[in-house]
Design an enzyme around this catalytic site. Structure first.
Site, PDB file in Angstrom:
ATOM      1  CE  LYS A  78       0.494   1.681   4.316  1.00  0.00           C
ATOM      2  NZ  LYS A  78       0.839   3.045   4.677  1.00  0.00           N
ATOM      3  CB  THR A  92      -1.717   5.401   2.806  1.00  0.00           C
ATOM      4  OG1 THR A  92      -2.037   4.053   2.583  1.00  0.00           O
ATOM      5  CG2 THR A  92      -1.160   5.524   4.173  1.00  0.00           C
TER       6      THR A  92
END
Ligand SMILES: NC(=O)C1=CN([C@@H]2O[C@H](COP(=O)(O)OP(=O)(O)OC[C@H]3O[C@@H](n4cnc5c(N)ncnc54)[C@H](OP(=O)(O)O)[C@@H]3O)[C@@H](O)[C@H]2O)C=CC1
Ligand SMILES: O=C(CO)COP(=O)(O)O
Length: 324
Positions: A189, A246
């Protein structure tokens, strides 16, 4: 038996936030910091340079003696991914056999392609490796804002005990035995967050952001599947949950790093783990023949092989295919 005495190694943003969390959960906490000046600042000012304005809970003891930290019932490893091996190597010289070592860094080691718990297992066969990951900005967690994360260990009882030990009113750990799935989500990620930051910094719009995050998730799932991650872990807190966080907030250092690149600026010097992970992820994907075009585009931009505009054009001109 309750895990009562917890050491946190690393007085950076996340180490400090986790020390606060453990103290709020009622644990006795030792916070180890290797830099002498920063350790002094932590113990005198009772705050981390990485989290100004957050006062350390009274139950947190600061130390520079790794041997002292090593005597605790469980140890959270909160240094950057590329520094984990050297810290664990020193730690194991004085640690008690059977101590859970919980990796909290999100990354993959350069050169070896090892995940965090693999490094722990390589350094010692007498520790119990575990991993903690999920959507959790240090500044939010340190202030006591609520979130949920995943803690994984091979033994479900160990994972459950660790989850109980860190559970406070605002910090809610779920437990799992899918260690690899949890560490894949955290590492991948960060690379995708850089891509999402680039989209934002280049002004490509909210539709592009959503499309990129979704196709990025498809890459995470492909990579995870090839390395044995469970589907429910990839769609869980440490996978999709952290990806959503994020890829959508400038509070993320990885996102901000990408946004600076997208604007044609030099990123700040803050730790952006995705910049370290991108080339390793690309090597692993190539080795295993896994199609990861967005991650590859990030690696190419970071290596100055492509400009941001070239990378975007290349992604948009890939052959039309079925969605999977
Ligand atoms: N910040 C966040 O919101 C979150 C971060 N994480 C992960 O946690 C990890 C750490 O991040 P974070 O705390 O934010 O980073 P920071 O940059 O805030 O802090 C890093 C800490 O590690 C220390 N450190 C650096 N190199 C070494 C080394 N070689 N040996 C020992 N200690 C070292 C630094 O010491 P010094 O004081 O000398 O610089 C500092 O205390 C990363 O993998 C990150 O992805 C995970 C979830 C949330
Ligand atoms: O991992 C994080 C939140 O879950 C922190 O993200 P950044 O390292 O991008 O700031």
């Amino acid at each position: 038996m309750t895990i009562q005495r917890i050491a946190v190694l690393g007085g950076g943003a996340w180490g400090t936030a986790l020390a606060q969390t453990a103290a709020r959960a009622g644990r006795d906490v030792t916070l180890w910091e290797f830099d002498a000046g920063h350790a002094e600042h932590l113990s005198q000012q009772r705050e981390s340079r990485f989290l100004p304005g957050v006062k350390l809970e009274a139950a947190i003891k600061v130390t520079r003696a790794l041997g002292e930290a090593a005597q605790n019932d469980a140890i959270l490893l909160v240094v950057p991914a590329q520094a984990l091996r050297s810290v664990v190597t020193q730690l194991t010289q004085t640690m008690k056999p059977g101590t859970p070592l919980i990796a909290c860094a999100k990354g993959i080691e350069h050169g070896t392609h090892k995940f965090m718990t693999e490094i722990i297992a390589e350094c010692t066969d007498s520790a119990v490796p575990a991993i903690l990951s999920g959507p959790s900005f240090a500044a939010d967690v340190a202030r006591g804002l609520p979130t949920a994360v995943t803690i994984a260990a091979a033994d479900s009882l160990v994972a459950e005990k660790l989850a109980h030990a860190l559970n406070s009113g605002s910090f809610r750990p779920y437990h799992s035995t899918d260690i690899r799935g949890v560490e894949i989500g955290g590492a991948v990620k960060n690379v995708l967050a850089i891509a999402s930051g680039i989209v934002n910094g280049r002004g490509l719009g909210a539709s592009a952001s959503a499309a990129l995050t979704t196709r990025g998730f498809a890459e995470m799932v492909r990579f995870g599947r090839a390395l044995g991650a469970r589907p429910e872990t990839l769609t869980g807190l440490s996978g999709l949950g952290d990806l959503i966080l994020t890829c959508s907030s400038p509070q993320s250092r990885n996102f901000s790093y990408g946004a600076a690149l997208g604007r044609g600026e030099v990123p700040s010097g803050k730790l952006a783990e995705g910049a370290f992970t991108a080339p390793v992820l690309l090597e692993m994907a190539r080795d295993k023949n896994i199609d990861m075009p967005i991650s590859a585009a990030v690696a190419a931009v970071l290596a100055n092989e492509h400009s941001v505009d070239e990378a975007i054009a290349a992604l948009l001109s890939r052959p039309i295919k079925a969605e999977e």
